[in-house]
Motif scaffolding. Sequence first.
Motif, PDB file in Angstrom:
ATOM      1  N   GLU A 194       2.380  -2.302  -7.579  1.00  0.00           N
ATOM      2  CA  GLU A 194       3.400  -3.244  -7.104  1.00  0.00           C
ATOM      3  C   GLU A 194       4.606  -3.261  -8.046  1.00  0.00           C
ATOM      4  O   GLU A 194       5.753  -3.251  -7.602  1.00  0.00           O
ATOM      5  N   SER A 203      -3.604  -2.437  -7.926  1.00  0.00           N
ATOM      6  CA  SER A 203      -2.592  -2.991  -7.009  1.00  0.00           C
ATOM      7  C   SER A 203      -1.427  -3.599  -7.781  1.00  0.00           C
ATOM      8  O   SER A 203      -0.257  -3.408  -7.415  1.00  0.00           O
ATOM      9  N   LYS A 224       8.364  -1.884  -7.120  1.00  0.00           N
ATOM     10  CA  LYS A 224       9.484  -2.811  -7.246  1.00  0.00           C
ATOM     11  C   LYS A 224      10.586  -2.207  -8.104  1.00  0.00           C
ATOM     12  O   LYS A 224      11.769  -2.327  -7.803  1.00  0.00           O
TER      13      LYS A 224
END
Length: 308
Positions: free
Chosen positions: A299, A295, A303
Amino acid sequence: MSAILVTGADLAPQALELLEEHEVIFAGKTPTEDDVVALCAKHNPVAIIVRYSKVGAAAMDAAPALRVISKHGSGTDTIDKPAAKARGIEVVAAAGANAAAVAEQALALMLACAKSVVSLDARMHGGHWDKATHKSLELGGRTVGLVGLGAIGLRFARMAHALDMRVIGFDPFAKNLPDYVQAVDLEAIWRDADVISLHCPLTEDNRQLVNAGTLATTRRGVILVNTARGGLIDEDALLAAVKSGQVLAAGLDSFAVEPMVAGHPFQGEKGFVLSPHIGGVTSDAYVNMGVAAASNALEVLAKQQAPA
């Protein structure tokens, strides 16, 4: 399909589900740093999930697409963070994902040392009955000193408090501590603790934090527990302190050089309870760390790909 390199032989199925849009490359059970560099050169991963081995500048340079290095756990000392920063590669960790598992291992090692669990078990299996001659150490009312008050340290603090131990701790970054943890300086840890348990990351500033000098200032008969990093301890100094009785017993789950090889001076020594850096290795922690590592990597990638 972009590649993600895992420096290990496996990853929890729940984590692999999260990575289904990527090609996941496994480095094997015991990859060397050279193995990691070669796989980076071959697959040019956008992310590395670090389980074993070191990830240094050579691996980063071999993977120009690399954007994130995600630790399968909380300790990032095996990642060259300055090199990553210089190359714009983000380093993230699964902080807290294995906190329960490691804190329980610290508790087990503390109890094993205080209650002579290993030596009494060996004596019993050898046909002896030492009731008339053996006295264990009672922990209730005694002081435990924690170096590091992150997720693992605070979890262990709660366990020690439940044993009716006084809990003192040193961590310059900790805030909003529970009322049963008294913040102190390092000198108070060495001076006042009956049990010292290490729960801090390894940095160049605290390498061999436990050494001949600090051990000489502890209470005679102190118990030392380390479920953090082996580099926090000068092993020669600890061996001498255990042999002299300055340290009653040491419960260790991590070591300066891993894996420990045959002939290590701790092996066979009375006063050492040893485990092979498995504090965070439980079925639950395996899933938690894998999911967190995956995760965290996703992430960062999302981003960086998002429009400005």
